[in-house]
Motif scaffolding. Structure first.
Motif, PDB file in Angstrom:
ATOM      1  N   LYS A 166       0.848  -1.189   0.000  1.00 49.16           N
ATOM      2  CA  LYS A 166       0.000   0.000   0.000  1.00 49.16           C
ATOM      3  C   LYS A 166       0.889   1.247   0.000  1.00 49.16           C
ATOM      4  O   LYS A 166       1.731   1.404   0.880  1.00 49.16           O
ATOM      5  CB  LYS A 166      -0.926   0.012   1.215  1.00 49.16           C
ATOM      6  N   GLU A 195      -1.927  -0.937  -4.012  1.00 50.95           N
ATOM      7  CA  GLU A 195      -2.951   0.081  -3.798  1.00 50.95           C
ATOM      8  C   GLU A 195      -2.257   1.422  -3.614  1.00 50.95           C
ATOM      9  O   GLU A 195      -1.285   1.527  -2.862  1.00 50.95           O
ATOM     10  CB  GLU A 195      -3.778  -0.261  -2.555  1.00 50.95           C
ATOM     11  N   THR A 197      -2.794   5.543  -2.752  1.00 48.85           N
ATOM     12  CA  THR A 197      -3.675   6.598  -2.260  1.00 48.85           C
ATOM     13  C   THR A 197      -3.004   7.951  -2.451  1.00 48.85           C
ATOM     14  O   THR A 197      -1.883   8.172  -1.977  1.00 48.85           O
ATOM     15  CB  THR A 197      -4.007   6.399  -0.774  1.00 48.85           C
ATOM     16  N   ARG A 259      -7.519   0.343  -7.833  1.00 45.94           N
ATOM     17  CA  ARG A 259      -6.370   0.406  -6.929  1.00 45.94           C
ATOM     18  C   ARG A 259      -5.972   1.841  -6.577  1.00 45.94           C
ATOM     19  O   ARG A 259      -4.984   2.052  -5.882  1.00 45.94           O
ATOM     20  CB  ARG A 259      -5.168  -0.294  -7.572  1.00 45.94           C
ATOM     21  N   ASN A 261      -6.918   5.478  -4.864  1.00 45.17           N
ATOM     22  CA  ASN A 261      -7.787   6.147  -3.897  1.00 45.17           C
ATOM     23  C   ASN A 261      -7.337   7.592  -3.702  1.00 45.17           C
ATOM     24  O   ASN A 261      -6.203   7.958  -4.024  1.00 45.17           O
ATOM     25  CB  ASN A 261      -7.747   5.427  -2.544  1.00 45.17           C
TER      26      ASN A 261
END
Length: 322
Positions: A166, A195, A197, A259, A261
């Motif tokens: 992440k 992922e 963000t 994936r 955000n």
């Protein structure tokens, strides 16, 4: 002929567990098919002047001990290199893409690594700590020197926390932040198990409250408080086109839409603490920050946000992208 699209990563190692964690991080993070990894060790040799004392009886026991120490050190680093290579091979790296470089220390460990980093690398990956007995790879020494001096190559400081794949990318409206985003897309490519963000911090208007103990405006002044809130909302909206552009770039790089955000935190006292807290709260293993931000020399400059994030997020990997 060297493939210009092939990424090249330098991993300085000292034989410690922290070095092995840095190798494992690379193995778990970077696509193995278009990357060359160089495992680099600056070997410490006993000075020639010491060996001149071997003829003196009083120093004979030291000569024996030092000879044994050098032999043990040599065996230990060779064993380490073997384990590190196997770690990369198991992750899909070919034997041709993994190189072991062991050289006698010349100008000093940090300076030797800096010199090597100028040979066309896309990243320098270093553990936060090394062989603690030597105090030589401790953050504040080798790793800290590399962050300070390696300014034209992105540097990854690897913590010992669990890897969850992440990424938290610190974003503002600066070119430096977008370059950091582009760099991340380049390095992870179309790997689907990551992922990402996009994270933006809007600082609060009570910055001085933490030092003075007093609010910036009297609580009774509702009109001024409402104006501050509206301005914070406006600052939050200003990052939206940046997020849109950043998302487009990730999609072009092959990152799956599901994936990606976005998150905005408002009212934070400092950007660095907000980034570190979000990384901990959200279970992110990697934080990506630009070396410079909006003001070119202050907002995201070393010694400010990125440097503070490194020290606050002790268990995380932190990428400082030039």
């Amino acid at each position: 002929m060297t493939d210009p699209t092939r990424k090249k990563i330098l991993v300085p190692v000292d034989g410690s567990q922290h070095s092995l964690q840095a190798v494992q991080y690379v193995a778990n993070t970077v696509p193995p098919h278009d990357v060359e990894v160089v495992l680099f060790h600056a070997r410490i040799r006993i000075p020639e002047s010491f060996w001149d004392t071997q003829s003196e009886p009083a120093y004979h026991y030291r000569f024996i001990d030092v000879g044994e120490w050098e032999s043990r050190q040599e065996k230990a680093i060779l064993d380490f290199m073997s384990r590190a290579c196997e770690t990369l091979y198991s992750a899909g790296f070919s034997k041709e893409s993994v190189k072991v470089v062991i050289r006698d220390r010349e100008a000093g460990i940090a300076r030797d690594i800096i010199t090597e980093s100028q040979q066309g690398y896309d990243a320098v990956v270093v553990g936060r700590r090394g062989v603690s007995e030597l105090k030589d790879f401790m953050l504040g020494s080798i790793a800290n020197k590399l962050v300070e001096k390696v300014t034209d190559v992105p540097i990854w400081i690897i913590g010992s926390g669990r890897q969850r794949n992440k990424f938290l990318v610190a974003m503002d409206a600066s070119e430096g932040a977008m370059q950091a985003l582009d760099y991340l897309a380049k390095m992870i490519g179309d790997i689907h198990h990551f992922e990402v963000t996009l994270f933006h911090v809007v600082r609060g208007f009570d910055i001085f409250h933490h030092t003075t103990g007093k609010p910036p405006v009297p609580p009774a002044d509702k009109a001024l408080l409402e104006r501050f809130e509206k301005e914070a909302e406006q600052l939050g909206r200003e990052i939206e086109p940046v997020f849109v552009e950043a998302t487009k770039r990730l999609l072009r790089a092959g990152v799956a839409p599901a994936r990606i955000n976005e998150k905005i935190v408002k009212g934070a006292s400092t950007r660095s603490s907000a980034i570190a807290e979000e990384a901990e709260r959200g279970g992110y293993d990697t934080i990506v920050v630009g070396r410079r931000g909006l003001s070119k020399v202050q907002e995201f400059f070393m010694g400010r946000v990125s440097n503070k994030v490194i020290h606050l997020a002790k268990e995380k990997a932190v990428w400082v992208v030039s």
